[in-house]
Design a protein around this motif. Structure first.
Motif, PDB file in Angstrom:
ATOM      1  N   HIS B 204     -12.396  45.871  17.989  1.00 28.29           N
ATOM      2  CA  HIS B 204     -12.214  45.128  16.740  1.00 28.29           C
ATOM      3  C   HIS B 204     -13.316  45.491  15.731  1.00 28.29           C
ATOM      4  CE1 HIS B 204     -11.391  41.787  14.068  1.00 28.29           C
ATOM      5  NE2 HIS B 204     -12.605  41.330  14.238  1.00 28.29           N
ATOM      6  N   ALA B 205     -14.559  45.544  16.225  1.00 29.67           N
ATOM      7  CA  ALA B 205     -15.692  45.862  15.340  1.00 29.67           C
ATOM      8  C   ALA B 205     -15.530  47.265  14.756  1.00 29.67           C
ATOM      9  CB  ALA B 205     -17.014  45.739  16.114  1.00 29.67           C
ATOM     10  N   GLU B 206     -15.081  48.211  15.610  1.00 28.36           N
ATOM     11  CA  GLU B 206     -14.848  49.577  15.123  1.00 28.36           C
ATOM     12  C   GLU B 206     -13.771  49.604  14.044  1.00 28.36           C
ATOM     13  OE1 GLU B 206     -15.578  51.899  19.315  1.00 28.36           O
ATOM     14  OE2 GLU B 206     -13.752  52.319  18.183  1.00 28.36           O
ATOM     15  N   THR B 207     -12.657  48.893  14.332  1.00 27.04           N
ATOM     16  CA  THR B 207     -11.544  48.876  13.382  1.00 27.04           C
ATOM     17  C   THR B 207     -12.009  48.304  12.045  1.00 27.04           C
ATOM     18  OG1 THR B 207     -10.158  48.410  15.280  1.00 27.04           O
ATOM     19  CG2 THR B 207      -9.123  48.201  13.141  1.00 27.04           C
ATOM     20  N   SER B 208     -12.782  47.212  12.090  1.00 26.37           N
ATOM     21  CA  SER B 208     -13.278  46.617  10.856  1.00 26.37           C
ATOM     22  C   SER B 208     -14.126  47.621  10.085  1.00 26.37           C
ATOM     23  CB  SER B 208     -14.130  45.377  11.153  1.00 26.37           C
ATOM     24  OG  SER B 208     -13.447  44.510  12.024  1.00 26.37           O
ATOM     25  N   ARG B 212     -13.399  49.129   6.373  1.00 27.12           N
ATOM     26  CA  ARG B 212     -14.373  49.041   5.288  1.00 27.12           C
ATOM     27  C   ARG B 212     -14.635  50.410   4.702  1.00 27.12           C
ATOM     28  NH1 ARG B 212     -17.485  45.343   7.558  1.00 27.12           N
ATOM     29  NH2 ARG B 212     -18.669  46.977   8.564  1.00 27.12           N
TER      30      ARG B 212
END
Lengths: 215, 215
Positions: B204-208, B212
């Motif tokens: 999830h953090a990577e996708t966010s 960005r």
């Protein structure tokens, strides 16, 4: 969102589990003291971890169980659904397929894989079992993003590489071997014996205390 | 030995697992930086945790893998053998009976218990399966000190009380329910979904980040 240290992520996961059990017991408000006791960290640590993401609690009034839980879901990426596959349908893989609460966290078990011909073509806990050699096309077909790896240790690295080649970027490794994942693949290892070792410490520390008291 | 905070105990267990994998790879020396990276904590945290127990490392030379491993075994009470029973021989219980590495940490699986008549009297992974109602006498016969609890959630509390009454003081709970253990019984809960949730955060953090970067 800045990247969160993995130790903090681990604790957020624990807080979320504690909140789920509080909600199951019908409890609607909690405090950093309560969360700290159940998660076995300090109340200071709880407040510090949650402060990363802005203010949740109201001074003196604690936290709303539902609101904090929703916020942790959001932070951990659990608001969206993840498509999951199990690699290795032995006893552990089958047990995981049946594990309750997966759907509670939006983990959608889509497919399972095994090398044993007698398992291929069966349906376990509502999930189709495919042959390992079908992995590339089936992973794409079911849009699998995360794999639970429960193959015997000697097959774990090859399975990891097959998963990575098929585009899976998240693996939970239940095998006792350490994986060397390809670049861009995130692996979380499960240590089945960690709980046993923590119990060992607790009983051992008590026994030592008793012996000291008796001497 | 003063009581160690449970968060520290949890990290010692992780360091021990890391050391075992280093030893398996034939590595004989390590550093707080290496341990920190594998255990996903800071090197400062590693040094602080190990400083509880005196000086292990030599400044600049790091740690001897074998010596540190032996010391952690001692601290965690793993030098002595613990007699273990599995309560509930469903798929998960059977998978645990077969789990490698138990003996490596001196966990001696002695007995298993189930309510299903067709399982009672069988031998799984070399371990006899007894009826649940035999628990009191069999626990004493085999001097069982620790139980792995893999019964369905609704039976977990009753099994906990039966174990406590039989003198078992350590329980590793694989059921998804929260136990209310009798005084003097130490329970460690295993959250099967914790690994999945940590993977969820990582992806999830990577996708966010990607979103960005693209916006």
């Amino acid at each position: 969102m800045a990247s969160i240290p993995s130790a903090t992520v681990g604790r957020l996961v624990t807080y979320l589990r504690v909140l789920a059990t509080l909600a199951d017991r019908g409890i609607v408000r909690t405090s950093s003291d309560d969360l700290a006791r159940e998660a076995r960290v300090s109340a200071f640590q709880v407040r510090k971890d949650l402060a990363y993401f802005g203010r949740f609690g109201t001074r003196g009034a604690g936290y709303d169980v539902d609101a904090l839980s929703t916020e942790l879901h959001r932070i951990l990426g659990l608001e969206r659904a993840w498509n999951v596959a199990i690699i290795g349908m032995g006893r552990l893989g089958s047990a995981l397929a049946d594990y309750p609460n997966m759907a509670r966290y939006n983990f959608c078990l889509q497919a399972a894989f095994d090398v044993a011909p007698e398992k291929v073509g069966t349906v376990v806990a509502g999930v189709p079992v495919y042959a390992m050699r079908e992995l590339p096309e089936r992973v794409r077909e079911h849009d699998v993003q995360v794999a639970l790896l429960t193959v015997p240790g000697e097959g774990a690295q090859a399975a990891t590489e097959a998963l990575a080649a098929a585009g899976v970027r998240g693996i939970v490794n239940f095998a006792s071997t350490v994986l060397d994942p390809p670049e861009g693949v995130h692996v979380e290892a499960i240590d089945f014996l960690a709980g046993l070792k923590r119990v060992s410490y607790a009983l051992h520390a008590e026994t030592s205390d008793d012996e000291r008291a008796a001497s």
